[in-house]
Design a protein around this motif. Structure first.
Motif, PDB file in Angstrom:
ATOM      1  N   ARG A  59       0.745  -1.102  -0.002  1.00 34.86           N
ATOM      2  CA  ARG A  59       0.092  -0.018  -0.009  1.00 34.86           C
ATOM      3  C   ARG A  59       1.019   1.193  -0.093  1.00 34.86           C
ATOM      4  NH1 ARG A  59      -2.257   1.555   5.633  1.00 34.86           N
ATOM      5  NH2 ARG A  59      -0.291   1.502   6.985  1.00 34.86           N
ATOM      6  N   CYS A  60       0.543   2.157  -0.753  1.00 32.07           N
ATOM      7  CA  CYS A  60       1.162   3.604  -0.771  1.00 32.07           C
ATOM      8  C   CYS A  60       0.247   4.468  -0.079  1.00 32.07           C
ATOM      9  CB  CYS A  60       1.403   4.120  -2.328  1.00 32.07           C
ATOM     10  SG  CYS A  60       2.092   2.726  -3.206  1.00 32.07           S
ATOM     11  N   PHE A  72      -3.371   6.012  -1.365  1.00 32.74           N
ATOM     12  CA  PHE A  72      -3.783   6.227  -2.641  1.00 32.74           C
ATOM     13  C   PHE A  72      -3.512   5.418  -3.828  1.00 32.74           C
ATOM     14  CE2 PHE A  72       0.720   7.885  -1.726  1.00 32.74           C
ATOM     15  CZ  PHE A  72       1.270   7.515  -2.937  1.00 32.74           C
ATOM     16  N   TRP A  73      -2.984   4.235  -3.376  1.00 35.69           N
ATOM     17  CA  TRP A  73      -2.375   3.174  -4.312  1.00 35.69           C
ATOM     18  C   TRP A  73      -2.230   1.858  -3.909  1.00 35.69           C
ATOM     19  CZ3 TRP A  73      -3.348   4.026  -9.402  1.00 35.69           C
ATOM     20  CH2 TRP A  73      -2.854   2.830 -10.345  1.00 35.69           C
ATOM     21  N   CYS A  75       0.263  -1.463  -4.953  1.00 34.08           N
ATOM     22  CA  CYS A  75       1.199  -2.094  -5.836  1.00 34.08           C
ATOM     23  C   CYS A  75       1.037  -3.681  -5.748  1.00 34.08           C
ATOM     24  CB  CYS A  75       2.659  -1.690  -5.452  1.00 34.08           C
ATOM     25  SG  CYS A  75       3.031   0.201  -5.535  1.00 34.08           S
ATOM     26  N   LEU A  82       5.918   1.910  -6.280  1.00 35.29           N
ATOM     27  CA  LEU A  82       5.829   3.344  -6.604  1.00 35.29           C
ATOM     28  C   LEU A  82       7.088   3.847  -5.841  1.00 35.29           C
ATOM     29  CD1 LEU A  82       2.154   4.792  -6.629  1.00 35.29           C
ATOM     30  CD2 LEU A  82       3.850   4.314  -8.466  1.00 35.29           C
ATOM     31  N   ARG A 137      -2.824   4.917 -15.562  1.00 30.36           N
ATOM     32  CA  ARG A 137      -3.705   4.531 -14.591  1.00 30.36           C
ATOM     33  C   ARG A 137      -3.916   5.145 -13.451  1.00 30.36           C
ATOM     34  NH1 ARG A 137      -1.567  -2.086 -14.001  1.00 30.36           N
ATOM     35  NH2 ARG A 137      -2.215  -2.581 -15.781  1.00 30.36           N
ATOM     36  N   LEU A 138      -2.641   5.980 -12.961  1.00 31.82           N
ATOM     37  CA  LEU A 138      -2.854   6.939 -12.008  1.00 31.82           C
ATOM     38  C   LEU A 138      -3.922   8.130 -12.191  1.00 31.82           C
ATOM     39  CD1 LEU A 138       0.750   7.293 -10.959  1.00 31.82           C
ATOM     40  CD2 LEU A 138      -0.891   6.370  -9.346  1.00 31.82           C
ATOM     41  N   ARG A 141      -7.455   6.589 -12.053  1.00 32.87           N
ATOM     42  CA  ARG A 141      -7.812   6.773 -10.747  1.00 32.87           C
ATOM     43  C   ARG A 141      -8.400   8.010 -10.010  1.00 32.87           C
ATOM     44  NH1 ARG A 141      -8.444   5.844  -5.578  1.00 32.87           N
ATOM     45  NH2 ARG A 141      -7.392   6.657  -3.935  1.00 32.87           N
ATOM     46  N   ASN A 142      -7.880   8.861 -10.522  1.00 38.98           N
ATOM     47  CA  ASN A 142      -8.192  10.287 -10.102  1.00 38.98           C
ATOM     48  C   ASN A 142      -9.598  10.805 -10.738  1.00 38.98           C
ATOM     49  OD1 ASN A 142      -6.133  10.932  -8.217  1.00 38.98           O
ATOM     50  ND2 ASN A 142      -4.826  11.810  -9.716  1.00 38.98           N
ATOM     51  N   TYR A 161      -8.478  -5.606  -9.018  1.00 38.10           N
ATOM     52  CA  TYR A 161      -7.520  -6.286  -8.131  1.00 38.10           C
ATOM     53  C   TYR A 161      -7.792  -7.742  -7.934  1.00 38.10           C
ATOM     54  CZ  TYR A 161      -5.095  -1.815  -7.108  1.00 38.10           C
ATOM     55  OH  TYR A 161      -4.572  -0.767  -7.093  1.00 38.10           O
ATOM     56  N   TYR A 176      -8.502   4.147   0.477  1.00 33.81           N
ATOM     57  CA  TYR A 176      -8.445   4.169  -0.843  1.00 33.81           C
ATOM     58  C   TYR A 176      -9.661   4.774  -1.533  1.00 33.81           C
ATOM     59  CZ  TYR A 176      -7.186   2.449  -5.550  1.00 33.81           C
ATOM     60  OH  TYR A 176      -6.737   2.482  -6.894  1.00 33.81           O
TER      61      TYR A 176
END
Length: 192
Positions: A59-60, A72-73, A75, A82, A137-138, A141-142, A161, A176
């Motif tokens: 997890r980020c 927020f992300w 991996c 990240l 991808r980022l 997500r936003n 996921y 998230y």
């Protein structure tokens, strides 16, 4: 092995790299095992390695203005961490990357990365394309957080996921999605 997982995750034709190049790629990486809750990088550190997640999920996160952890992300398997942002730019990380489960990751340092690019010349361009896909991808997500309700986004997250969702604590999923664990519980009751 590593490139095959990476290519599968980003839907890249695996034939652009020869079997010899794929094997050579793997030889530059060191396999390490990490325990649940281990940090790949903590906020403020400069990352000395690039990490590829072979098995596991990270997890980020950072703390928001109220001091609460904000995810927020994630991996997942078949992707680079990240923390590579800090590694590539050699700047202090603005966030934490922490393993959610016992994991197997592969790492490479800066000197080895330069040697790898010399050994496989078209790799740098390929990684540029993969970085663009990650940035897409980022951005998605936003945009999805703006476009969709938390329930719709949760359904998309389940699809993206898959089985990895079983390893992500519900509090992290709620973070998230930008909702409370109670709101996530209500969404899950409606869905299931």
């Amino acid at each position: 092995m590593l490139l095959e997982k990476l290519f599968a995750e980003f839907h890249v034709d695996s034939h652009i790299i020869t079997p010899h190049e794929s094997s050579l790629f793997d030889s530059f990486f060191e396999e390490i095992s990490l325990k649940k809750n281990s940090f790949l990088i903590e906020e403020g550190e400069i990352e000395p390695y690039s990490y590829f997640i072979a098995e596991g999920i990270a997890r980020c996160w950072t703390r928001n203005h109220e001091g609460t952890e904000q995810i927020f992300w994630f991996c997942k398997e078949g992707t680079f961490s990240l923390s590579n942002i800090s590694f590539t730019l050699q700047e202090r990380s603005a966030f934490n990357v922490q393993m959610l489960v016992d994991s197997t990751v592969y790492r490479i340092n800066r000197k080895q990365t330069l040697q790898l690019y010399e050994a496989i010349p078209n790799l740098k361009d390929l990684f540029g394309d993969l970085t663009a896909k990650l940035l897409a991808r980022l951005l998605k997500r936003n945009l999805d957080l703006i476009k969709y309700s938390p329930e719709q986004y949760y359904l998309q997250m389940m699809e993206e996921y898959g089985k990895a969702m079983n390893y992500i604590p519900l509090k992290d999923i709620a973070s998230y999605l930008g909702i409370t664990p109670q709101a996530l519980s209500r969404i899950r009751k409606r869905i299931f």
